[in-house]
Design an enzyme around this catalytic site. Structure first.
Site, PDB file in Angstrom:
ATOM      1  CG  ASP A 133       7.114  -3.364 -18.848  1.00  0.00           C
ATOM      2  OD1 ASP A 133       7.228  -4.021 -19.908  1.00  0.00           O
ATOM      3  OD2 ASP A 133       6.013  -3.079 -18.344  1.00  0.00           O
ATOM      4  N   GLY A 182      -1.515  -1.237 -12.691  1.00  0.00           N
ATOM      5  CA  GLY A 182      -2.187  -0.184 -11.961  1.00  0.00           C
ATOM      6  C   GLY A 182      -3.088   0.671 -12.818  1.00  0.00           C
TER       7      GLY A 182
END
Length: 471
Positions: free
Chosen positions: A143, A27
């Site tokens: 992550d 994003g």
């Protein structure tokens, strides 16, 4: 409606975009003004690659909504960037977050060099607290890396970007997400598709190693090399970590059941180094089933033996061992077997194994299949596999997808992807973009992106820039 490059656009009738703060595989983040509460916020425009169908688009939207849902559970924790709102505008999901003034741990290391032991210990403690809150809420981040850790101007340490996070109640969206994330910080078992809290602790260990040593221990020049290093390589003993070194090493244990639990790790942060030598207990929330552990151990032994035989030129024996490992439904073994078969000319069987590995979530096989289809002139299939590769968070795939658009004469779509790659700033993708532009005769543009990649520390880009400049 996309707001890329459009400061002043008002999202959902409320959030006015001010300036772009950064972008990555999942994003683009903007600074925005909440015109209702009159405060500045950060809004994340979630990238949704072109879907093959409306169902796939709905799946991607659901992934973005899940990010907001997972992060919202943790909004009040002092070491997690709080999510304030989740909105959809023009079919694009947006996550509204607290605006943090500061920089990421990655930017801190890239700019100032390795982090001192005292500061790294404080960072470790804050992140362990953040992960404990996430795990207690049933959320695995998946992550953890320097780029997702923010160091605020007020001295806070904040974990952000739950874009790949998974809650224990999530039973969908897993097949294509099985190994989303950054390979160099990823736990070995995650490549097998096992998402347990222990994987976050491994990623924390690699992140802390990078912070104190100034280098990412498993980063290699290729994705394939990085994956092999994560699976089988050992990081050099940390030289700058001091007392923190033993904890980092223990967190980076290849066997998840041997990593300390979060309470144990927090205790180890405050004890003297000799206390770290004790073998940690096996926590129930960090362990995997004995059967899964044995299977992975067997696969690892087979792959290690196959690699040794390949080095000695015993290709037949290496193939036999790889077939044995692939028969255990191990996606990485399938990929290695396919590569060996491809190298000796058995293209048809190699493609079959690549497809099986790709359908199991092994992303390098997706990229390879894209290349194979492109070479065969099957542009539709090439585009399909490149999109799958992009969907797993790999910016590099956008460069290759752009070449498909070029071949179709869709120059506008190719240019859009080229701009996205340059904005994303991924050093490997920038190098590939430079190669593409060089082949098209766009020398100045190639130099520009080579330079960006080289400045990020990518040696092949530095060499490419030197060669291009010398002409």
């Amino acid at each position: 409606m996309s707001a890329v490059g459009r400061p002043g656009w008002v999202l959902a009738g409320r959030y006015r975009l001010i300036e772009k703060l950064g972008s990555g595989g999942f994003g683009t983040v903007w600074k925005a003004r909440d015109e209702r509460s009159r405060i500045d916020v950060a809004v994340k425009e979630v990238l949704l690659p072109q879907a093959e169908s409306s169902a796939e688009h709905a799946e991607r939207v659901a992934r973005a909504e899940r990010e907001g849902r997972n992060a919202a559970r943790l909004r009040d924790h002092p070491n997690i960037v709080g999510v304030l709102d989740v909105v959809t505008d023009g079919g694009t999901p947006w996550i509204v977050m607290r605006l943090v003034s500061g920089r990421s741990l990655k930017q801190r290391v890239d700019s100032d060099g390795p982090v001192g032991v005292v500061e790294a210990t404080a960072i470790a403690g804050a992140l362990l607290q953040a992960l404990r809150a996430a795990h207690d809420a049933g959320v695995v981040h998946r992550d953890v890396k320097p780029g997702n850790i923010l160091l605020s101007a007020e001295g806070e340490v904040l974990l952000t970007d739950f874009g790949t996070a998974r809650h224990h109640s999530d039973h969908t969206l897993t097949a294509k997400e099985s190994i989303i994330g950054s390979f160099e910080y990823m736990a070995p078992e995650r490549i097998d598709g096992d998402d347990t809290p222990a994987g976050d602790l491994y990623s924390l260990g690699v992140t802390l190693y990078h912070a104190v040593e100034g280098v990412s221990p498993f980063r290699r020049d290729t994705i394939h090399g990085t994956m092999k290093a994560v699976m089988f390589g050992a990081a050099p003993p940390p030289a700058r970590a001091g007392q923190l070194g033993r904890l980092i090493t223990r967190l980076m244990d290849k066997q998840p059941e041997l990593r300390p639990s979060i309470p144990q790790a927090l205790t180890l942060l405050t004890t003297e180094a000799p206390a770290l030598a004790a073998k940690p207990e096996v926590p129930t929330d960090n362990s995997r089933s004995p059967r899964a552990g044995r299977r992975r151990g067997e696969v690892g032994q087979l792959l290690a033996r196959a690699r040794d035989h390949q080095k000695r030129g015993n290709i037949g024996e290496a193939e036999r061992l790889l077939r044995q490992a692939a028969a255990m439904n191990d996606a990485l073994s399938m990929s290695f077997l396919a590569r060996l078969l491809e190298n000796r000319g058995a293209r048809t069987e190699a493609e079959r194994w690549y497809r099986q590995a790709a359908e199991s979530g092994e992303t390098l096989s997706m990229l390879t299949l894209g290349h194979m289809c492109m070479k065969a002139g099957d542009l539709n299939q090439a585009a399909y596999w490149y999109r799958r590769y992009v969907d797993h968070g790999h910016i590099l795939g956008k460069v290759h997808l752009a070449t498909v658009h070029e071949a179709r004469g869709e120059d506008d779509r190719a240019e859009l992807l080229y701009r996205e790659v340059e904005q994303d700033g991924d050093m490997v993708a920038l190098k590939a973009l430079g190669d593409q532009w060089k082949s098209l005769g766009r020398t100045d543009a190639a130099k520009r992106v080579y330079r960006k990649s080289a400045q990020a520390g990518y040696t092949p880009a530095k060499e490419a820039l030197e060669n291009l400049t010398a002409r």
